[in-house]
Design an enzyme around this catalytic site. Structure first.
Site, mmCIF file in Angstrom:
data_model
loop_
_atom_site.group_PDB
_atom_site.id
_atom_site.type_symbol
_atom_site.label_atom_id
_atom_site.label_comp_id
_atom_site.label_asym_id
_atom_site.label_seq_id
_atom_site.Cartn_x
_atom_site.Cartn_y
_atom_site.Cartn_z
ATOM 1 N N ALA A 124 0.837 -1.206 0.000
ATOM 2 C CA ALA A 124 0.000 0.000 0.000
ATOM 3 C C ALA A 124 0.869 1.253 0.000
ATOM 4 C CB ALA A 124 -0.938 -0.007 1.206
ATOM 5 N N TYR A 125 1.868 1.270 0.858
ATOM 6 C CA TYR A 125 2.778 2.415 0.940
ATOM 7 C C TYR A 125 3.511 2.584 -0.384
ATOM 8 C CZ TYR A 125 6.263 5.569 2.989
ATOM 9 O OH TYR A 125 7.065 6.645 3.281
ATOM 10 N N GLY A 126 4.030 1.464 -0.928
ATOM 11 C CA GLY A 126 4.749 1.540 -2.192
ATOM 12 C C GLY A 126 3.883 2.065 -3.321
ATOM 13 N N SER A 128 1.258 3.994 -3.080
ATOM 14 C CA SER A 128 0.972 5.414 -2.852
ATOM 15 C C SER A 128 2.158 6.280 -3.244
ATOM 16 C CB SER A 128 0.588 5.656 -1.393
ATOM 17 O OG SER A 128 1.698 5.508 -0.514
#
Length: 206
Positions: A124-126, A128
């Protein structure tokens, strides 16, 4: 400088630091994931300080349980809303005025994980941060002709509070070897002090 974010106490602490350096600033609390709140905050800043010349998109969060096997749908959406949609909301709030003035600088604090796939950062972080890096590139493609510049700042690990949400604790020794917040501050200052005809499209730093 206008200081925005969700945590009022942290904003006030930073304002004291600004004032101690003979700077002028205001605190405008806002949740960047709230589109209307961001537009209201931008208007308040313009009313009190004048036009917004520089936008630094640095809001971001990650999940303790960040693997596909652990995440719920709402977890993924929370990260995207804060990191990617939040950055877009802030860009949307300032871009037309920058375009009309023929000048403006946007710095998207993306991540090493926005340029290189990262197991540690999680999907998810990647996703975003890849989105933030792409956003910076397309702002330059569309808006550079109008005098608006955007830099994708892509740091590797930085010793900030986001490490407290790591599934595996990070030791003080490891944190000391990482980039420090002041390192990023100096990098942002370097980007800001470039002449208006210079666009640092991307800064990858570790």
């Amino acid at each position: 400088v206008a200081l925005s974010g969700r945590r009022h106490d942290a904003l006030k602490e930073t304002l004291v630091m600004v004032q101690s350096a003979n700077g002028k600033g205001i605190v405008v609390p806002v949740d960047v994931a709230d589109t209307e709140a961001v537009l209201t905050a931008a208007e308040k800043i313009r009313t009190e300080l004048g036009e917004i010349d520089i936008l630094v998109n640095s809001a971001g969060l990650n999940l303790p349980k960040r693997r596909y096997s652990e995440m719920k749908v709402g977890d993924w959406q929370r990260v995207i809303d804060a990191n990617l949609n939040g950055a877009y909301n802030c860009v949307h709030a300032v871009l037309s005025n920058m375009r009309n003035r023929g000048d403006g600088l946007i710095i998207n604090v993306s991540s090493w994980a926005g340029r290189h796939d990262s197991y540690v950062a999680g999907p998810a972080y990647g996703a975003s941060k890849y989105g933030m890096s792409s956003m910076a590139a397309t702002i330059n493609l569309e808006e550079g002709r109008y005098g608006v510049r955007c830099c994708s700042l892509e740091p590797a690990e930085v010793a900030t509070e986001i490490l407290d949400r790591r599934p595996i604790p990070v030791s003080e020794e490891e944190r000391a070897r990482m980039l420090q917040p002041d390192d990023l501050g100096e990098t942002i200052r370097f980007i800001v002090e470039m002449p208006a005809h210079v666009c640092l499209n991307e800064v990858l730093i570790s």
